[in-house]
Design an enzyme around this catalytic site. Structure first.
Site, short mmCIF file in Angstrom:
data_model
loop_
_atom_site.label_atom_id
_atom_site.label_comp_id
_atom_site.label_asym_id
_atom_site.label_seq_id
_atom_site.Cartn_x
_atom_site.Cartn_y
_atom_site.Cartn_z
N ILE A 137 -17.04 2.78 3.61
CA ILE A 137 -16.76 3.45 4.93
C ILE A 137 -17.97 4.15 5.30
O ILE A 137 -18.62 4.87 4.40
CB ILE A 137 -15.35 4.20 4.97
CG1 ILE A 137 -15.20 5.18 3.90
CG2 ILE A 137 -14.12 3.46 4.95
CD1 ILE A 137 -14.20 6.08 4.00
N ASP A 138 -18.12 4.50 6.50
CA ASP A 138 -19.28 5.50 6.95
C ASP A 138 -19.40 6.68 6.38
O ASP A 138 -18.37 7.48 5.95
CB ASP A 138 -19.38 5.45 8.32
CG ASP A 138 -19.61 4.19 9.10
OD1 ASP A 138 -20.37 3.49 8.39
OD2 ASP A 138 -19.18 3.97 10.30
N MET A 139 -20.48 7.45 6.13
CA MET A 139 -20.59 8.75 5.80
C MET A 139 -19.70 9.87 6.33
O MET A 139 -18.70 10.37 5.59
CB MET A 139 -22.04 9.43 5.92
CG MET A 139 -22.18 10.60 5.20
SD MET A 139 -23.83 11.42 5.42
CE MET A 139 -23.68 11.70 7.35
#
Length: 301
Positions: A137-139
């Protein structure tokens, strides 16, 4: 060294070679591909060419993908929010702002560093930079991730992702008031042809489906739950923008002046899968983080 081959389609005629190659893999940047071509790692019909070569139908492209730069990834002691762990799998709740795995120029403070500090057993299928990592998942997205502690578990979890049997439900805040209670976005995703660091809905993109349901409506915003049928890069962020309701705080796909500097309001709330060894269905739910609930209260007012 990994080798990829591609035969130029009629729809790709007269396109630049570097542009065509970047559409083949969402993780390849235009500059990276141009470097491969410059170094002679790309041939067209068994001959080296330049990045601006105009492709012809049925051209045979062969790409030799160099081995990734070796990084010195060190274990780090972190206070990980672990929801489940046994000899095969681990489920962790990643906080907003943490990168999942190391990359050049970013080798410390990632979830992988913390996982290596927590346990010695992680699957090696994705190499030294992504041990145990099955999906990302994105930062600036918070929430649940499943981690494989051996190769048997890794292969099983990846197969479940491919077969679309993993449950993934996200909570998100979006701009605008969605009038209908639920919907499905079925639109292919690929690199934005105008800006290679972004994803977009494109005709020749990869199949992508997002289902959404409205949970609450505010004066100018909507609180939604999104269910992923596929797992493309930035899928929810791009799909919600595509239908006119970009995520609150999204610096890449939202309004030019975001109302928060904390990144997109997106949380991987529910994760479910069959245990790789016992086949028992496991499901976990992580509550919204405090910064998400605080933002929601501000928007309600």
């Amino acid at each position: 060294m990994e080798i990829k081959e591609h035969i130029i389609l009629d729809t790709e005629r007269n396109e630049r070679l570097d542009k065509v190659i970047t559409t083949l893999n969402a993780e390849w940047s235009r500059s990276q591909v141009q470097q491969w071509i410059k170094e002679g790692n790309v041939t067209v019909n068994n001959a080296p060419v330049k990045a601006n070569y105009k492709c012809n139908e049925n051209d045979k492209i062969v790409i030799q993908i160099p081995e990734p730069e070796l990084l010195d990834v060190e274990p780090e002691q972190m206070d990980l929010d672990i929801y489940y762990e046994d000899a095969d799998v681990l489920v962790v709740n990643k906080p907003k702002g943490m990168v999942v795995h190391p990359a050049p120029g970013h080798t410390q403070g990632t979830l992988v560093n913390g996982l290596m500090g927590h346990c010695k057993d992680l699957s090696g299928i994705n190499g030294v930079l992504r041990p145990g990592i099955v999906h990302r998942i994105d930062m600036d997205t918070s929430g649940l991730l499943m981690v494989a502690k051996n190769d048997l578990a890794h292969e099983s979890l990846v197969e479940q992702l491919v077969n679309k049997t993993v449950t993934r439900r996200y909570k998100a805040l979006v701009h605008g008031v969605i009038p209908h209670d639920h919907g499905t976005i079925d639109a292919p995703l690929g690199r934005d042809p105008l800006e290679r660091q972004r994803m977009a809905v494109v005709d020749n993109g990869k199949h992508a489906v997002t289902h959404f349901q409205v949970l609450d409506r505010f004066k100018q915003f909507t609180f939604v739950e999104c269910v992923l049928e596929t797992g493309r890069t930035h899928q929810i962020r791009v799909h919600m923008k595509y239908i006119g309701y970009p995520l609150v705080g999204d610096p890449k796909y939202g309004p030019k002046k975001p109302i928060t500097d904390d990144g997109q309001a997106l949380h991987a709330a529910v994760l479910g899968f069959n245990h790789p060894r016992t086949n028992e269905y496991l499901e976990f739910e992580a509550p919204l983080p405090e910064e998400f609930t605080d933002l929601m209260e501000r928007l309600k007012k």
